[in-house]
Every structure is written in structure tokens, then in C-alpha cells.
Design an enzyme around this catalytic site. Structure first.
Site, PDB file in Angstrom:
ATOM      1  N   ARG A  83       2.080   8.130   9.421  1.00  0.00           N
ATOM      2  CA  ARG A  83       1.820   9.553   9.168  1.00  0.00           C
ATOM      3  C   ARG A  83       0.671  10.070  10.023  1.00  0.00           C
ATOM      4  O   ARG A  83       0.735  11.185  10.540  1.00  0.00           O
ATOM      5  CB  ARG A  83       1.480   9.783   7.684  1.00  0.00           C
ATOM      6  CG  ARG A  83       2.723   9.938   6.817  1.00  0.00           C
ATOM      7  CD  ARG A  83       2.383   9.971   5.340  1.00  0.00           C
ATOM      8  NE  ARG A  83       3.631   9.889   4.577  1.00  0.00           N
ATOM      9  CZ  ARG A  83       4.231  10.931   4.021  1.00  0.00           C
ATOM     10  NH1 ARG A  83       3.721  12.131   4.109  1.00  0.00           N
ATOM     11  NH2 ARG A  83       5.368  10.772   3.359  1.00  0.00           N
TER      12      ARG A  83
ATOM     13  N   GLU B 216      -2.417   4.899   2.987  1.00  0.00           N
ATOM     14  CA  GLU B 216      -2.276   3.493   2.577  1.00  0.00           C
ATOM     15  C   GLU B 216      -3.593   2.841   2.162  1.00  0.00           C
ATOM     16  O   GLU B 216      -3.630   2.039   1.225  1.00  0.00           O
ATOM     17  CB  GLU B 216      -1.605   2.689   3.696  1.00  0.00           C
ATOM     18  CG  GLU B 216      -0.116   2.974   3.863  1.00  0.00           C
ATOM     19  CD  GLU B 216       0.174   4.238   4.667  1.00  0.00           C
ATOM     20  OE1 GLU B 216      -0.772   4.855   5.195  1.00  0.00           O
ATOM     21  OE2 GLU B 216       1.359   4.619   4.765  1.00  0.00           O
TER      22      GLU B 216
ATOM     23  N   GLU C  48      -0.141  -9.014  -1.393  1.00  0.00           N
ATOM     24  CA  GLU C  48      -0.798  -8.490  -0.164  1.00  0.00           C
ATOM     25  C   GLU C  48      -1.982  -7.597  -0.557  1.00  0.00           C
ATOM     26  O   GLU C  48      -2.086  -6.429  -0.170  1.00  0.00           O
ATOM     27  CB  GLU C  48       0.181  -7.736   0.734  1.00  0.00           C
ATOM     28  CG  GLU C  48      -0.306  -7.595   2.169  1.00  0.00           C
ATOM     29  CD  GLU C  48       0.574  -6.676   2.999  1.00  0.00           C
ATOM     30  OE1 GLU C  48       0.583  -5.474   2.759  1.00  0.00           O
ATOM     31  OE2 GLU C  48       1.260  -7.179   3.908  1.00  0.00           O
TER      32      GLU C  48
ATOM     33  N   HIS D 102      12.562   5.155  13.390  1.00  0.00           N
ATOM     34  CA  HIS D 102      12.387   5.336  11.946  1.00  0.00           C
ATOM     35  C   HIS D 102      13.198   6.553  11.517  1.00  0.00           C
ATOM     36  O   HIS D 102      13.434   7.472  12.298  1.00  0.00           O
ATOM     37  CB  HIS D 102      10.894   5.570  11.679  1.00  0.00           C
ATOM     38  CG  HIS D 102      10.469   5.382  10.264  1.00  0.00           C
ATOM     39  ND1 HIS D 102      10.615   6.368   9.316  1.00  0.00           N
ATOM     40  CD2 HIS D 102       9.884   4.334   9.636  1.00  0.00           C
ATOM     41  CE1 HIS D 102      10.129   5.923   8.162  1.00  0.00           C
ATOM     42  NE2 HIS D 102       9.686   4.694   8.324  1.00  0.00           N
TER      43      HIS D 102
ATOM     44  N   HIS E  89       5.707   4.983  13.462  1.00  0.00           N
ATOM     45  CA  HIS E  89       6.091   5.797  12.306  1.00  0.00           C
ATOM     46  C   HIS E  89       4.923   6.346  11.490  1.00  0.00           C
ATOM     47  O   HIS E  89       5.109   7.224  10.660  1.00  0.00           O
ATOM     48  CB  HIS E  89       7.000   5.000  11.345  1.00  0.00           C
ATOM     49  CG  HIS E  89       6.251   3.982  10.529  1.00  0.00           C
ATOM     50  ND1 HIS E  89       5.895   2.760  11.024  1.00  0.00           N
ATOM     51  CD2 HIS E  89       5.776   4.021   9.265  1.00  0.00           C
ATOM     52  CE1 HIS E  89       5.246   2.074  10.106  1.00  0.00           C
ATOM     53  NE2 HIS E  89       5.156   2.819   9.024  1.00  0.00           N
TER      54      HIS E  89
ATOM     55  N   ASP F  23       0.801  -1.227   0.000  1.00  0.00           N
ATOM     56  CA  ASP F  23       0.000   0.000   0.000  1.00  0.00           C
ATOM     57  C   ASP F  23       0.828   1.268   0.000  1.00  0.00           C
ATOM     58  O   ASP F  23       0.340   2.332   0.380  1.00  0.00           O
ATOM     59  CB  ASP F  23      -0.907  -0.014   1.249  1.00  0.00           C
ATOM     60  CG  ASP F  23      -0.108  -0.164   2.541  1.00  0.00           C
ATOM     61  OD1 ASP F  23       1.133  -0.054   2.495  1.00  0.00           O
ATOM     62  OD2 ASP F  23      -0.727  -0.383   3.600  1.00  0.00           O
TER      63      ASP F  23
HETATM   64  C1  UD1 Z   1       6.343   4.835   4.016  1.00  0.00           C
HETATM   65  C2  UD1 Z   1       4.996   4.292   3.541  1.00  0.00           C
HETATM   66  C3  UD1 Z   1       4.307   3.520   4.662  1.00  0.00           C
HETATM   67  C4  UD1 Z   1       5.235   2.465   5.244  1.00  0.00           C
HETATM   68  C5  UD1 Z   1       6.552   3.094   5.639  1.00  0.00           C
HETATM   69  C6  UD1 Z   1       7.500   2.006   6.064  1.00  0.00           C
HETATM   70  C7  UD1 Z   1       3.846   5.686   1.910  1.00  0.00           C
HETATM   71  C8  UD1 Z   1       2.829   6.753   1.702  1.00  0.00           C
HETATM   72  N1  UD1 Z   1       4.111   5.380   3.187  1.00  0.00           N
HETATM   73  O1  UD1 Z   1       6.073   5.798   5.026  1.00  0.00           O
HETATM   74  O2  UD1 Z   1       3.143   2.887   4.166  1.00  0.00           O
HETATM   75  O3  UD1 Z   1       4.614   1.921   6.386  1.00  0.00           O
HETATM   76  O4  UD1 Z   1       7.134   3.780   4.520  1.00  0.00           O
HETATM   77  O5  UD1 Z   1       8.531   2.477   6.845  1.00  0.00           O
HETATM   78  O6  UD1 Z   1       4.365   5.142   0.962  1.00  0.00           O
HETATM   79  N2  UD1 Z   1      13.577   8.941   5.383  1.00  0.00           N
HETATM   80  C9  UD1 Z   1      14.952   8.970   5.322  1.00  0.00           C
HETATM   81  N3  UD1 Z   1      15.620   7.801   4.999  1.00  0.00           N
HETATM   82  C10 UD1 Z   1      14.966   6.642   4.747  1.00  0.00           C
HETATM   83  C11 UD1 Z   1      13.570   6.633   4.805  1.00  0.00           C
HETATM   84  C12 UD1 Z   1      12.884   7.779   5.113  1.00  0.00           C
HETATM   85  O7  UD1 Z   1      15.572   9.995   5.551  1.00  0.00           O
HETATM   86  O8  UD1 Z   1      15.630   5.641   4.477  1.00  0.00           O
HETATM   87  C13 UD1 Z   1      12.846  10.174   5.721  1.00  0.00           C
HETATM   88  C14 UD1 Z   1      12.798  11.200   4.586  1.00  0.00           C
HETATM   89  O9  UD1 Z   1      12.895  12.506   5.126  1.00  0.00           O
HETATM   90  C15 UD1 Z   1      11.388  10.974   4.033  1.00  0.00           C
HETATM   91  C16 UD1 Z   1      10.616  10.639   5.277  1.00  0.00           C
HETATM   92  O10 UD1 Z   1      11.509   9.846   6.067  1.00  0.00           O
HETATM   93  O11 UD1 Z   1      10.931  12.110   3.381  1.00  0.00           O
HETATM   94  C17 UD1 Z   1       9.321   9.916   5.090  1.00  0.00           C
HETATM   95  O12 UD1 Z   1       9.463   8.813   4.200  1.00  0.00           O
HETATM   96  P1  UD1 Z   1       8.198   8.333   3.281  1.00  0.00           P
HETATM   97  O13 UD1 Z   1       8.597   7.113   2.510  1.00  0.00           O
HETATM   98  O14 UD1 Z   1       7.632   9.470   2.549  1.00  0.00           O
HETATM   99  O15 UD1 Z   1       7.049   7.937   4.285  1.00  0.00           O
HETATM  100  P2  UD1 Z   1       7.068   6.929   5.452  1.00  0.00           P
HETATM  101  O16 UD1 Z   1       6.475   7.665   6.574  1.00  0.00           O
HETATM  102  O17 UD1 Z   1       8.417   6.353   5.647  1.00  0.00           O
HETATM  103  N1  UDP Z   2      11.892  -3.639  10.888  1.00  0.00           N
HETATM  104  C1  UDP Z   2      13.276  -3.726  10.817  1.00  0.00           C
HETATM  105  N2  UDP Z   2      14.033  -2.907  11.611  1.00  0.00           N
HETATM  106  C2  UDP Z   2      13.481  -2.007  12.467  1.00  0.00           C
HETATM  107  C3  UDP Z   2      12.061  -1.917  12.517  1.00  0.00           C
HETATM  108  C4  UDP Z   2      11.299  -2.738  11.700  1.00  0.00           C
HETATM  109  O1  UDP Z   2      13.814  -4.546  10.077  1.00  0.00           O
HETATM  110  O2  UDP Z   2      14.225  -1.301  13.171  1.00  0.00           O
HETATM  111  C5  UDP Z   2      11.077  -4.478   9.996  1.00  0.00           C
HETATM  112  C6  UDP Z   2      10.026  -5.347  10.664  1.00  0.00           C
HETATM  113  O3  UDP Z   2      10.514  -6.628  10.921  1.00  0.00           O
HETATM  114  C7  UDP Z   2       8.880  -5.358   9.675  1.00  0.00           C
HETATM  115  C8  UDP Z   2       9.091  -4.135   8.827  1.00  0.00           C
HETATM  116  O4  UDP Z   2      10.374  -3.603   9.155  1.00  0.00           O
HETATM  117  O5  UDP Z   2       8.949  -6.486   8.806  1.00  0.00           O
HETATM  118  C9  UDP Z   2       8.018  -3.135   9.100  1.00  0.00           C
HETATM  119  O6  UDP Z   2       8.328  -1.912   8.495  1.00  0.00           O
HETATM  120  P1  UDP Z   2       7.600  -0.586   8.890  1.00  0.00           P
HETATM  121  O7  UDP Z   2       7.066  -0.690  10.290  1.00  0.00           O
HETATM  122  O8  UDP Z   2       8.554   0.511   8.576  1.00  0.00           O
HETATM  123  O9  UDP Z   2       6.417  -0.498   7.817  1.00  0.00           O
HETATM  124  P2  UDP Z   2       4.931  -1.114   7.771  1.00  0.00           P
HETATM  125  O10 UDP Z   2       5.026  -2.579   7.968  1.00  0.00           O
HETATM  126  O11 UDP Z   2       4.129  -0.429   8.841  1.00  0.00           O
HETATM  127  O12 UDP Z   2       4.433  -0.731   6.422  1.00  0.00           O
END
Ligand code: UD1
Ligand code: UDP
Length: 370
Positions: free
Chosen positions: A201, A128, A114, A231, A199, A92
């Protein structure tokens, strides 16, 4: 073409890529959108997945509209270069939604791994629920992890042959990782251990600051260690760190690699999380979970008694977690290892359904609404 961009997509698509590698009938071409950067590259390496292309779209504090624009444009170019037979997306995320959209603009069939999870609330989880529903209108194959998810798709009019119930690939990967025995738990102490991940939003800002307060009150009890792998999102850090940094009962660390995270999950007594993937992994390891969200699209763990949807009210979160820490019998009643999300063989089912359909001489690739 397997499109992924965030940590959970890497975890949940790695078994699919491995199953494609093992099949003489498939050749995977993995495109990393780069929606995540630091949280993705080491994850792919730990999972033994090589990205053939990296679109590097991430920006600091990216907004959904800008991210969507960059993703559709970059994924369109990758799809036109490579002309895959099928585009596989997972879950999602914005990467998944844009991968499906860009593929359908090129009339390439989409496989959705999924599929069918629903809360019924377009704004929770946000965005999502919206992304998953949009992919549901586009996909040719809907790989539902559970019977409940398959039922949602049927109710939305997806033709039965296009829905395959497979289990969730996260369980395939969890088994694969634990078999390797590579990770180390990240806790520092041996008392009661609470693992916290936050984490989403819709929780960021006031809601998440309130949850940080509840976690701080748990740590104030003095009889437990709270581990918080943070995160990378700056919005998450700004919400959590003011209340929790420097507390002696709270161990804060950078995101853990998958081997260490699964070992940490296996070693904890209680999980507090708003993560989707963690809600699926914890039941497999018999770990009680408090889901810190207003809704969940994964009610199977709640029905199995191993998870509770406690919401985001700090008093309620503190009271429920505290009661579980004090009452070992209640904790033990929740801590039953169950597998409502699959048996670890989802990826094989996905590949055989997809390849089987592609090889049919009369194969016609059309989306559900064609
Ligand atoms: C995204 C997904 C969410 C998922 C999550 C997993 C969308 C809309 N959301 O949310 O469904 O649960 O990832 O973790 O697709 N950032 C870094 N380095 C990284 C990753 C993120 O700096 O490696 C920071 C950046 O500033 C980025 C912000 O985190 O802009 C948010 O990342 P983003 O992928 O937009 O949304 P998530 O909240 O991570
Ligand atoms: N996870 C990880 N390291 C961490 C936290 C989570 O490897 O420090 C893994 C966890 O096992 C799970 C996945 O990340 O499989 C979940 O990711 P996240 O919570 O970012 O996204 P979501 O599942 O909510 O989309």
C-alpha cells in the site's frame, strides 16, 4: 481455529494446518475471512487446505476501516458458533489483527504465528507494523520466526515462557512444495531472468509508478526478461501497467499458483520485490534480492548478504539492478543459499508448544498484560 484471509497467510498457515491434521491432539477448524478472493481459493487448493467456513468479506478497493468492521463482526460470529480452544492467526494482515481482537473479546487465547517482526515505524509497512504490534498485546503464544524477532518481544515485556522461537513456516511450505516438483517456471526466455513483485500500500501511486519506470529501463537494456506476476489489486495495476504493458522485454501474467511461483523463483537470476514472503523464500533458494522498500522487518536476509534494501528511488533501483546484471561475480557473491528464516520444521515446534501448554493441568490462559 485457524484464521486466514490473504495469500501469504494461506502459504504460512498451511504447514500449521497439516501439522494439526497429523496430531491426534488437535482438530483444525479453518476459517477463511475471504479478505482475498481470487488469490486465496486456488492457493488453498494447491496447498491441500480445506476451509471449513468462508466469510467472503472482500470488496473491490476495500478501505481498511470498512474491512476491519466487516472482519470483526464476521469473525466474532464464527468464533461464537465454534467456541474453539485456541485461535491461531499469522503475521500482520487486517484479517490477523481482527481475528486476534475478536478472539480476545470472547476471552479465547490467541496464538500468533510469525510474531515479533518490527521496523519501528508505524507507517512503514502500513498498516502491517501497527497490526503486528496490536496482535503482540493480545496473544498468549508468540511464535517468533527468528532470535531477533524474539528479542523484540522480550524488549516489549512479553514474559519469556510465552515466546517460542520456531523458524518461519514459509520455509516449511517451500520445502514441501519443491519436494513435490509440481510447478513450471513462467519465464519465456532463457537469458537473464528478473522476477518482479510489487503490491505494498505504501508504494502504490507515485512511488510504484517510479518503480515501474525503473523496471522499464531494465527491460530496455534488451538483454534480460522481466517477469511480473500482477497482484489483483486495481491500485497496483493502475500504477504498473501504463509503463510496462506491451513492452517486449516484460512478461506480465496473473498471480501465479504457488507451485509455479516457487519454480519461477528457483529459475530466476535476480528478484526485485516489496513482498515479505518473497524476501524470506529467495535466500533459501540462493537468489539475490533487491528489496524495493524504505524499511524491512526482515533484516536477517540483508545481514546474510543475499538481500539489499535499495529503497524506492527509481535511479537507485535501476543502477543497482543493472550493476548486478552486468557483474556476474557480484551476483554470485550474493547468490548463496542460506536459511536465516528457519529450517523447515517451524510448524511442528508451534504445535508441540501450544498443545503442551493446553494439556498442562494448571493451564491458565491469559494474555501478556493480564
Ligand atoms: C493485503 C495485506 C498485506 C499483504 C497482502 C498480500 C492488509 C492490510 N494487507 O494487502 O499485508 O502483504 O494482502 O498480498 O491486510 N483483490 C482482488 N482479489 C484478490 C485480492 C485482492 O480483487 O484476490 C483486490 C480488491 O480490490 C481489494 C484489493 O485488491 O480491495 C486490495 O486487497 P487488500 O487485502 O485490502 O490489501 P492488499 O493490498 O492485498
Ligand atoms: N506468490 C505466489 N504467486 C505470485 C506471487 C507471490 O504464490 O504470483 C507467493 C510467494 O511465494 C510468497 C507469497 O505469495 O510466499 C507472498 O505474498 P505477497 O507478496 O502477496 O504478500 P506478503 O508476503 O508481502 O505479505
Amino acid at each position: 481455529m485457524v484464521v486466514l484471509g490473504t495469500r501469504p497467510e494461506a502459504i504460512k498457515l498451511a504447514p500449521v494446518v497439516r501439522a494439526m491434521d497429523a496430531s491426534p491432539l488437535c482438530e483444525p477448524f479453518v476459517v477463511s475471512s475471504g479478505q482475498h478472493r481470487e488469490m486465496l481459493t486456488p492457493m488453498l487448493a494447491a496447498l491441500g487446505v480445506q476451509a471449513h467456513a468462508d466469510l467472503a468479506v472482500m470488496r473491490d478497493r476495500q478501505r481498511l476501516s470498512g474491512l476491519t468492521g466487516r472482519l470483526v463482526t464476521a469473525l466474532d460470529a464464527a468464533i461464537r458458533d465454534e467456541r474453539p480452544d485456541v485461535v491461531v492467526v499469522q503475521g500482520d494482515t487486517t484479517t490477523a489483527m481482527c481475528g486476534a481482537l475478536a478472539a480476545s473479546y470472547e476471552q479465547i487465547p490467541v496464538a500468533h504465528v510469525e510474531a515479533g517482526l518490527r521496523t519501528g515505524n508505524l507507517y512503514n509497512p502500513f498498516p502491517e507494523e501497527l497490526n503486528r504490534r496490536l496482535i503482540g498485546r493480545i496473544a498468549r503464544w508468540h511464535f517468533a520466526p527468528t532470535e531477533r524477532a524474539a528479542a523484540h518481544l522480550r524488549a516489549e515485556g512479553i514474559p519469556e515462557p510465552q515466546i517460542v522461537t520456531t523458524g518461519n513456516t514459509v520455509i516449511d511450505n517451500l520445502h514441501w512444495m519443491l519436494r513435490q516438483g509440481r510447478g513450471e517456471p513462467a519465464f519465456r526466455t532463457t537469458g537473464k531472468r528478473i522476477l518482479v513483485t510489487l503490491h505494498r500500500r505504501e508504494n502504490q501511486g507515485g512511488g510504484m509508478r517510479g518503480l515501474a519506470g525503473a523496471v522499464r529501463r531494465l527491460a530496455d537494456r534488451g538483454d534480460c526478461e522481466v517477469l511480473l506476476p500482477l497482484h489483483k489489486s486495481p491500485a497496483v495495476r493502475e500504477s504498473l501497467l501504463p509503463d510496462l504493458a506491451g513492452h517486449p522485454g516484460v512478461t506480465i501474467c496473473e498471480p501465479l499458483g504457488y507451485p509455479d511461483f516457487t519454480a519461477t523463483l528457483a529459475a530466476c537470476d535476480l528478484v526485485l520485490t516489496d513482498s515479505g514472503g518473497v524476501q524470506e523464500e529467495a535466500p533459501s533458494l540462493g537468489k539475490p534480492v533487491l528489496v524495493l522498500r524504505a524499511t524491512t522487518e526482515r533484516p536477517e536476509a540483508i545481514d546474510a548478504g543475499v538481500a539489499r534494501l535499495v529503497g524506492t528511488d527509481p535511479d537507485e533501483v535501476f543502477a543497482t539492478a543493472s550493476r548486478l546484471l552486468d557483474d556476474e561475480a557480484e551476483r554470485d557473491r550474493m547468490a548463496r543459499a542460506v536459511n536465516p528464516f528457519g529450517d523447515g520444521r517451524a510448524a511442528d515446534r508451534i504445535i508441540s508448544a501450544m498443545v503442551g501448554d493446553c494439556l498442562r493441568p494448571d493451564a491458565v490462559y491469559s494474555a501478556a498484560l493480564d
